[in-house]
Design an enzyme around this catalytic site. Structure first.
Site, PDB file in Angstrom:
ATOM      1  N   GLN A   1     -93.770 -41.069  32.123  1.00  0.00           N
ATOM      2  CA  GLN A   1     -94.832 -40.187  31.627  1.00  0.00           C
ATOM      3  C   GLN A   1     -95.773 -39.726  32.739  1.00  0.00           C
ATOM      4  OE1 GLN A   1     -96.342 -43.446  28.933  1.00  0.00           O
ATOM      5  NE2 GLN A   1     -98.317 -42.537  29.376  1.00  0.00           N
TER       6      GLN A   1
ATOM      7  N   SER B   1    -108.841 -46.598  31.491  1.00  0.00           N
ATOM      8  CA  SER B   1    -108.397 -47.404  32.638  1.00  0.00           C
ATOM      9  C   SER B   1    -108.653 -46.653  33.934  1.00  0.00           C
ATOM     10  CB  SER B   1    -106.913 -47.722  32.508  1.00  0.00           C
ATOM     11  OG  SER B   1    -106.692 -48.384  31.289  1.00  0.00           O
TER      12      SER B   1
ATOM     13  N   HIS C   1    -109.058 -50.961  24.383  1.00  0.00           N
ATOM     14  CA  HIS C   1    -107.813 -51.620  23.957  1.00  0.00           C
ATOM     15  C   HIS C   1    -108.119 -52.791  23.024  1.00  0.00           C
ATOM     16  CE1 HIS C   1    -106.545 -50.002  28.023  1.00  0.00           C
ATOM     17  NE2 HIS C   1    -105.628 -49.480  27.232  1.00  0.00           N
TER      18      HIS C   1
ATOM     19  N   MET D   1    -100.731 -49.602  28.564  1.00  0.00           N
ATOM     20  CA  MET D   1    -100.204 -49.655  29.929  1.00  0.00           C
ATOM     21  C   MET D   1    -101.000 -50.681  30.741  1.00  0.00           C
ATOM     22  SD  MET D   1     -98.824 -45.910  30.876  1.00  0.00           S
ATOM     23  CE  MET D   1    -100.361 -45.177  31.364  1.00  0.00           C
TER      24      MET D   1
HETATM   25  O1  PAF Z   1    -101.754 -44.476  25.795  1.00  0.00           O
HETATM   26  C1  PAF Z   1    -101.072 -45.182  26.562  1.00  0.00           C
HETATM   27  O2  PAF Z   1    -101.542 -46.164  27.127  1.00  0.00           O
HETATM   28  C2  PAF Z   1     -99.623 -44.821  26.822  1.00  0.00           C
HETATM   29  O3  PAF Z   1     -99.447 -43.450  26.827  1.00  0.00           O
HETATM   30  C3  PAF Z   1     -98.647 -45.482  25.826  1.00  0.00           C
HETATM   31  C4  PAF Z   1     -98.889 -45.020  24.409  1.00  0.00           C
HETATM   32  C5  PAF Z   1     -98.808 -47.006  25.900  1.00  0.00           C
HETATM   33  C6  PAF Z   1     -97.209 -45.147  26.198  1.00  0.00           C
HETATM   34  O4  PAF Z   1     -96.889 -45.559  27.489  1.00  0.00           O
END
Ligand code: PAF
Length: 295
Positions: free
Chosen positions: A75, A200, A51, A44
């Site tokens: 979400q 984040s 990441h 995200m």
């Molecule tokens: O873990 C995340 O950053 C989010 O939940 C994902 C897997 C990118 C889905 O939006």
């Protein structure tokens, strides 16, 4: 140039930013037809070292890496931080510049959820406890967007961090149950030098909260120490974690548990692979952390 050199040259170029899902799908199919292995790192944005470690794992295993950046509205609950979630595309692209990424997929919200969108994936059973109870509808949004990403970026392998342990299981079950032919890799949690799991959301913490947030890591360390000392009854472990959190002035605890690492059902005795899971608020920021416990 040998074929190896030309491949190396190709992947050392800057990533191509793609906003159109169909264009991405075509580009990936082209590479797959050439026999290239594709790795997907869904994110995200607000990228941090955690990441980047996923990107490195993907690069190690795959010829072409695609990173998706999309703050997925479905979400987030109505009381959650969707609006204020950090959107830092420019610095994200900078962070990825030297990372040998082939494509950065940055779809718009209307592309992912066009007018009239009404189809959602029902998450698997393992989505029900813990995060599922505290964040109603969260995993429905996660599995829906992840399945869409798997369709738009048809990779061989997708990389997720262990920090979102339950999310990882939920995605594994979804992929298995719906015959999605993407292998799911679990990559280790990346921590700050003092132990705080990278997230984040850490950027929401002020200095005092940043210090308090270490309570989550210390609580997990307490359990690891108990396991090393031979303790197998989990009741004392959960109590010790709660106490460590309270001592760190973390009073709003969503859950603290020791659960079976496959089913996420709480266990009384450590007689199989287990996971210690914590979710708690530090100030207004909700943090999660976990560690695997092997006996
Ligand atoms: O873990 C995340 O950053 C989010 O939940 C994902 C897997 C990118 C889905 O939006």
């Amino acid at each position: 140039l040998t074929p190896d050199d030309s491949l190396r040259q190709e992947i050392s170029n800057n990533a191509r930013v793609i906003t159109d899902g169909e264009a991405l799908r075509k580009a990936i199919h082209q590479e797959r037809r050439k026999g290239r292995r594709i790795g997907l790192v869904p994110t995200m944005g607000a990228l941090h070292e955690g990441h980047l470690s996923l990107v490195r794992a993907a690069r190690k295993e795959c010829d072409c890496v695609v990173v998706s950046i999309f703050v997925n509205p479905t979400q987030f609950g109505p009381q959650e931080d969707f609006r204020k979630y950090p959107r830092t595309l420019e610095s994200d692209l900078e962070a990825l510049a030297g990372a040998d990424v082939r494509w950065v997929f940055v779809p718009s919200a209307t592309q992912m959820y066009p007018e009239g969108f009404s189809t959602y994936v029902q998450p698997p059973k393992v989505a029900s406890p813990w995060e599922g109870e505290c964040r109603s509808g969260h995993f429905r949004g996660v599995v829906t967007v992840v399945l869409k990403l798997f369709l738009l970026a048809p990779a061989d392998v997708a990389f997720f961090g262990q920090k979102d342990f339950q999310q990882l299981l939920v995605i594994q079950h979804m992929a298995r149950d719906l015959n999605v032919s993407v292998d799911i890799r679990r990559c280790p949690i990346v921590r700050e030098p003092d132990g705080l799991a990278m997230s984040s959301r850490n950027r929401y913490l002020n200095n005092v909260e940043r210090q308090r947030a270490l309570g989550l890591f210390h609580a997990l360390q307490t359990v690891e120490q108990q396991v090393a000392d031979g303790v197998r009854d989990t009741r004392g472990m959960v109590e010790a974690m709660q106490k460590t959190l309270t001592d760190a002035e973390i009073s709003r605890i969503d859950y603290v548990t020791i659960a079976d690492a496959e089913t996420l059902e709480p266990i009384q005795r450590l007689d199989r692979e287990a996971v210690a899971l914590i979710a708690a608020f530090v100030g207004k920021t909700r943090l999660i952390d976990n560690c695997l416990l092997n006996v």
